[in-house]
Design a protein around this motif. Structure first.
Motif, PDB file in Angstrom:
ATOM      1  N   MET A   1      13.229  57.144  55.836  1.00 40.11           N
ATOM      2  CA  MET A   1      13.911  56.230  54.929  1.00 40.11           C
ATOM      3  C   MET A   1      14.358  56.993  53.690  1.00 40.11           C
ATOM      4  N   ALA A   2      15.628  57.028  53.442  1.00 36.86           N
ATOM      5  CA  ALA A   2      16.122  57.768  52.285  1.00 36.86           C
ATOM      6  C   ALA A   2      16.447  56.794  51.170  1.00 36.86           C
ATOM      7  N   PRO A   3      16.481  57.299  49.905  1.00 41.67           N
ATOM      8  CA  PRO A   3      16.919  56.424  48.824  1.00 41.67           C
ATOM      9  C   PRO A   3      18.313  55.904  49.129  1.00 41.67           C
ATOM     10  N   VAL A   4      18.584  54.675  48.723  1.00 44.36           N
ATOM     11  CA  VAL A   4      19.897  54.090  48.937  1.00 44.36           C
ATOM     12  C   VAL A   4      20.926  54.905  48.157  1.00 44.36           C
ATOM     13  N   ARG A   5      22.038  55.228  48.826  1.00 37.08           N
ATOM     14  CA  ARG A   5      23.066  55.998  48.123  1.00 37.08           C
ATOM     15  C   ARG A   5      24.061  55.016  47.532  1.00 37.08           C
ATOM     16  N   LEU A  16      21.506  58.788  34.137  1.00 34.52           N
ATOM     17  CA  LEU A  16      20.554  59.855  34.437  1.00 34.52           C
ATOM     18  C   LEU A  16      19.917  59.610  35.806  1.00 34.52           C
ATOM     19  N   ARG A  17      19.611  58.337  36.103  1.00 35.21           N
ATOM     20  CA  ARG A  17      19.006  58.014  37.409  1.00 35.21           C
ATOM     21  C   ARG A  17      19.916  58.461  38.553  1.00 35.21           C
ATOM     22  N   ALA A  18      21.218  58.158  38.437  1.00 37.76           N
ATOM     23  CA  ALA A  18      22.152  58.555  39.498  1.00 37.76           C
ATOM     24  C   ALA A  18      22.217  60.076  39.604  1.00 37.76           C
ATOM     25  N   ALA A  34       9.220  65.548  56.730  1.00 39.20           N
ATOM     26  CA  ALA A  34       8.040  66.439  56.778  1.00 39.20           C
ATOM     27  C   ALA A  34       6.755  65.613  56.716  1.00 39.20           C
ATOM     28  N   MET A  35       6.778  64.540  55.909  1.00 40.82           N
ATOM     29  CA  MET A  35       5.563  63.729  55.788  1.00 40.82           C
ATOM     30  C   MET A  35       5.313  62.918  57.057  1.00 40.82           C
ATOM     31  N   GLN A  36       6.395  62.473  57.663  1.00 42.31           N
ATOM     32  CA  GLN A  36       6.206  61.747  58.933  1.00 42.31           C
ATOM     33  C   GLN A  36       5.649  62.701  59.990  1.00 42.31           C
ATOM     34  N   ASP A  37       6.119  63.972  59.972  1.00 36.74           N
ATOM     35  CA  ASP A  37       5.607  64.954  60.946  1.00 36.74           C
ATOM     36  C   ASP A  37       4.154  65.329  60.640  1.00 36.74           C
ATOM     37  N   ARG A  49      -4.766  60.751  56.827  1.00 39.09           N
ATOM     38  CA  ARG A  49      -4.129  62.063  56.579  1.00 39.09           C
ATOM     39  C   ARG A  49      -2.993  61.918  55.575  1.00 39.09           C
ATOM     40  N   PHE A  50      -2.232  60.830  55.690  1.00 43.06           N
ATOM     41  CA  PHE A  50      -1.135  60.559  54.751  1.00 43.06           C
ATOM     42  C   PHE A  50      -1.687  60.451  53.314  1.00 43.06           C
ATOM     43  N   LEU A  51      -2.786  59.706  53.164  1.00 42.05           N
ATOM     44  CA  LEU A  51      -3.370  59.528  51.824  1.00 42.05           C
ATOM     45  C   LEU A  51      -3.941  60.847  51.308  1.00 42.05           C
ATOM     46  N   ALA A 125       8.206  62.617  35.864  1.00 43.57           N
ATOM     47  CA  ALA A 125       7.773  61.209  35.803  1.00 43.57           C
ATOM     48  C   ALA A 125       8.676  60.350  36.681  1.00 43.57           C
ATOM     49  N   TRP A 126       9.975  60.637  36.681  1.00 40.70           N
ATOM     50  CA  TRP A 126      10.907  59.865  37.530  1.00 40.70           C
ATOM     51  C   TRP A 126      10.513  59.988  39.000  1.00 40.70           C
ATOM     52  N   VAL A 127      10.205  61.209  39.457  1.00 43.47           N
ATOM     53  CA  VAL A 127       9.877  61.363  40.885  1.00 43.47           C
ATOM     54  C   VAL A 127       8.617  60.563  41.233  1.00 43.47           C
ATOM     55  N   LEU A 128       7.567  60.699  40.423  1.00 44.88           N
ATOM     56  CA  LEU A 128       6.321  59.996  40.756  1.00 44.88           C
ATOM     57  C   LEU A 128       6.514  58.484  40.690  1.00 44.88           C
ATOM     58  N   GLY A 130       9.434  56.816  40.862  1.00 48.60           N
ATOM     59  CA  GLY A 130      10.409  56.393  41.882  1.00 48.60           C
ATOM     60  C   GLY A 130       9.777  56.304  43.260  1.00 48.60           C
ATOM     61  N   SER A 131       8.771  57.132  43.508  1.00 52.25           N
ATOM     62  CA  SER A 131       8.151  57.107  44.834  1.00 52.25           C
ATOM     63  C   SER A 131       7.438  55.781  45.088  1.00 52.25           C
ATOM     64  N   ALA A 132       7.167  55.025  44.015  1.00 53.14           N
ATOM     65  CA  ALA A 132       6.546  53.697  44.202  1.00 53.14           C
ATOM     66  C   ALA A 132       7.481  52.764  44.964  1.00 53.14           C
ATOM     67  N   LEU A 133       8.801  53.018  44.886  1.00 46.87           N
ATOM     68  CA  LEU A 133       9.754  52.186  45.638  1.00 46.87           C
ATOM     69  C   LEU A 133       9.553  52.395  47.139  1.00 46.87           C
ATOM     70  N   GLY A 134       9.465  53.670  47.527  1.00 49.34           N
ATOM     71  CA  GLY A 134       9.212  53.967  48.939  1.00 49.34           C
ATOM     72  C   GLY A 134       7.841  53.458  49.361  1.00 49.34           C
ATOM     73  N   ASN A 135       6.872  53.574  48.445  1.00 44.52           N
ATOM     74  CA  ASN A 135       5.512  53.125  48.779  1.00 44.52           C
ATOM     75  C   ASN A 135       5.472  51.643  49.120  1.00 44.52           C
ATOM     76  N   PHE A 163       5.224  50.867  35.184  1.00 44.77           N
ATOM     77  CA  PHE A 163       5.737  52.078  34.529  1.00 44.77           C
ATOM     78  C   PHE A 163       7.183  52.328  34.964  1.00 44.77           C
ATOM     79  N   TRP A 164       7.433  52.131  36.264  1.00 47.44           N
ATOM     80  CA  TRP A 164       8.787  52.332  36.801  1.00 47.44           C
ATOM     81  C   TRP A 164       9.792  51.419  36.085  1.00 47.44           C
ATOM     82  N   GLN A 165       9.420  50.154  35.894  1.00 46.46           N
ATOM     83  CA  GLN A 165      10.342  49.213  35.233  1.00 46.46           C
ATOM     84  C   GLN A 165      10.643  49.677  33.812  1.00 46.46           C
TER      85      GLN A 165
END
Ligand code: HEM
Length: 213
Positions: A1-5, A16-18, A34-37, A49-51, A125-128, A130-135, A163-165
């Motif tokens: 699943m990739a971020p929506v483009r 900045l987000r874009a 890679a994480m799915q593999d 293992r994922f956690l 901080a954005w990466v960590l 933003g990953s909550a969206l995928g989570n 924090f993301w909001q």
């Protein structure tokens, strides 16, 4: 699943987000695969293992942010939630991965010369956050697969969504060039850091001892 483009990618008046998403969309795709593999989350053992992978990767990132970021750019720590989930699964806590260095993959020597820790903290901080969206998306799958019995303190972390909001108001507007480039550089370094951890996990997944070895 990739971020929506979306259409905002790239351009000089982009938010900045874009800009950050455009700079890291390929890295995100690579990491997702890679994480799915390395683990996926199809069985209870996969999920553990994922956690463990998430814990190993996040511990040094949280340490770097706690030591270097201004207070408003320190995301809520998630390693305690990962510890809790792993304990609930009776899975061992893995070793932390090597320390994080936001300049580990400098895309140009010019950038290295103008490195600014606040810009790097913003990108990390954005990466960590933003990953909550995928989570959230993964949490739905985990709830289905695990019949609601698998622990989801990490995947369902409300503090990180909060924090993301608050970060969104800051990043959903254009940024000065130096800030945008510095934040993107650090964001790329965070993805590279995660990818290395996932690659190590892929190798150890193929050994009898697994990731905790
Ligand atoms: C494990 C597999 C992963 C999956 C399936 C996944 C899935 C997703 C999805 C679906 C989105 C889009 C959310 C939306 O736009 O509504 C997203 C966004 C994002 N993910 Fe992931 N993700 C994964 C791993 C990661 C990891 C490990 C990180 C961090 C190192 C990460 C960082 C991000 C970021 C920064 C965004 C974009 C935030 C924004 O839109 O500004 N993802 N992810």
């Amino acid at each position: 699943m990739a971020p929506v483009r979306d259409g905002a990618f790239g351009g000089s008046d982009a938010s900045l987000r874009a800009h950050l998403r455009a700079a890291t969309v390929a890295a995100h795709d690579l990491l997702d695969h890679a994480m799915q593999d390395a683990s996926g989350w199809q069985t209870r053992a996969d999920y553990a293992r994922f956690l463990a992978l998430q814990y190993a990767a996040r511990a040094p990132l949280e340490a770097w942010l706690a030591a270097n970021a201004p207070a408003d750019l320190v995301p809520p720590a998630q390693t305690p939630l990962l510890e809790r989930d792993l304990a609930a699964l009776n899975a061992p806590l893995p070793a932390s991965s090597p320390p994080f260095d936001p300049m580990q993959t400098p895309s140009s020597p010019a950038l290295e010369a103008v490195f600014h820790v606040k810009h790097a903290a913003l990108g990390a901080a954005w990466v960590l956050a933003g990953s909550a969206l995928g989570n959230r998306a993964i949490a739905k799958q985990v709830a289905r697969t695990g019949g609601g019995a698998w622990p989801v303190a990490f995947l369902g972390d409300d503090a990180m969504m909060g924090f993301w909001q608050s970060l969104r108001t800051r990043i959903e507007q254009p940024a000065a060039r130096g800030e945008a480039e510095g934040a993107a550089q650090a964001a790329e370094a965070v993805f590279a850091h995660f990818l290395r951890v996932a690659e190590v996990a892929q190798v150890s997944e193929k050994t009898p001892e697994g990731i905790g070895a």
